[in-house]
Structures are given as C-alpha cells and as structure tokens.
Write an enzyme that holds these catalytic residues in place. Structure first.
Site, short mmCIF file in Angstrom:
data_model
loop_
_atom_site.label_atom_id
_atom_site.label_comp_id
_atom_site.label_asym_id
_atom_site.label_seq_id
_atom_site.Cartn_x
_atom_site.Cartn_y
_atom_site.Cartn_z
N PRO A 135 0.80 -1.22 0.00
CG PRO A 135 0.01 -0.97 2.18
CD PRO A 135 0.75 -1.92 1.28
CB CYS A 136 4.36 2.02 0.85
SG CYS A 136 4.39 1.22 2.46
CG HIS A 137 5.71 3.94 -2.71
ND1 HIS A 137 6.40 3.41 -1.64
CD2 HIS A 137 5.82 5.29 -2.60
CE1 HIS A 137 6.92 4.41 -0.92
NE2 HIS A 137 6.58 5.55 -1.48
N GLY A 138 2.00 1.16 -4.09
CA GLY A 138 1.14 0.49 -5.06
C GLY A 138 1.75 -0.67 -5.82
N PRO A 164 6.23 0.50 -8.87
CG PRO A 164 5.79 2.12 -7.26
CD PRO A 164 5.14 1.03 -8.04
#
Length: 198
Positions: A151-154, A168
């Site tokens: 969930p931090c950067h998908g 990412p």
C-alpha cells in the site's frame, strides 16, 4: 675494571623466567580483546537457520515467521492458486524470474521447491515495506487473481511473488535459501544445494 665473576646459569634462568612472565602477561591481556571480536551467542542465534513446522498450515493460508530480522512468509497454495499463475503471465515484469532473486532450485514457474509451498521474504523490493496479503481473487480489484499488494506505493505481486509491470518495485519478491527436512518441516536459512555440495 675488576674482573667479576658472572654466573651465566643464573643469568639464563632469570632471563627465561622474565620472558615467560612477560609472555603470559601479554597472552592474559589479549584474551579479552580476542573474545570481544567473536560474535555473541545472541548474534549467532540471530543469523542461525530457523526450523518451521508447517504440518498444521492449511491450504490457502499464509504463515509468518522471522529470520535474520526479516519477515518470511510460507504459503501453502491450493490448486486454484497455482492455476492462477498462468493467467497473469502477460501482466508481469519478470514472469520467468530471469533476474537474480531466488536460489537456483526455485527458478521455475512456481518459484518453489514444492509447487504448493512458497517461501518468500515479505519485503517489497521497492523500499522494503511489508506488502499485505491479498490471497483471494477479487480482493484488490475485479481482475485480481490473488497475491500481495504494497500500500505504500502500489506495487503488486502475484501468488508466486512475481512483480507486475508498471509498478515501483523493480524485481520479484526474494526467495530465501531453504530446504525441506520432511513434508511438514522447512528449514529457512540453509541452502539445500550448498548443503548437498558440502
């Protein structure tokens, strides 16, 4: 200068005793320094292999353990989970795991020694966050076949830890060295190939 009598035997004895005492003192002083350079029992234990009982791990479930301060996931995949690996092949950045992210014995379609049991380091290869398990189809979106989502950067990974395109994270999730001691016991941190060669 008067010719004095020199007791050479006594001189040799005193020289020998002085040298011996000096050497013993140097050795005694060196012991604490040498001891401080060897790893402590706690440090040795932190890097030691971890033995895991997966006898009670049900199909479709994930077991989390810790090895060398990292989360390690052991997933017992169902046949439906294994079948889903083929359906997402075209959406993956490195579907054949050509990049070095796993031991040689796990470089196959399921990225595992035993197809139904997957062992992964649970850290996103982008910035080291711990992705969430979204093991069921449709749990993330309608096209989702199951896997892991950071969930931090998908970043998204399938049920073999393979990274999706255009996210990412640059590489698949890491497969740690491991070996099966029996159908219900896995040892994390020992590479079965290296052990066989030793």
């Amino acid at each position: 200068m008067a010719d004095e009598h020199v007791d050479k035997d006594r001189r040799r004895f005193l020289t020998g005793v002085t040298t011996g005492v000096g050497a013993a003192g140097v050795a005694a002083a060196a012991v604490p320094f040498v001891s401080s350079m060897t790893p402590s029992a706690k440090a040795r234990a932190a890097g030691a292999p971890v033995l895991v009982d997966i006898g009670d791990l049900e199909p479709g479930k994930l077991l989390k353990i810790e090895w060398r301060g990292k989360p390690v996931w052991i997933i017992k995949r169902t046949q439906e989970m294994l079948d889903s690996l083929e359906t997402v092949q075209d959406e993956l950045a490195d579907p054949d795991s050509d990049r070095e992210q796993q031991p040689q014995y796990a470089q196959n379609a399921t990225r595992s020694i035993e197809p139904e049991v997957l062992v992964l380091v649970g850290l996103c290869t982008h910035l080291g966050c711990s992705p969430l398990e979204k093991l069921k189809p449709g749990e993330l979106d309608s096209d989702w076949q199951g896997g892991f989502f950071c969930p931090c950067h998908g970043s998204k990974f399938d049920l073999a830890g393979r990274v999706y395109k255009n996210v990412p994270a640059p590489t698949n999730l890491e497969v740690p060295p491991h070996r099966f001691l029996s159908d219900s016991r896995v040892e994390i941190g020992v590479d079965s190939v290296e052990e066989d060669l030793a």
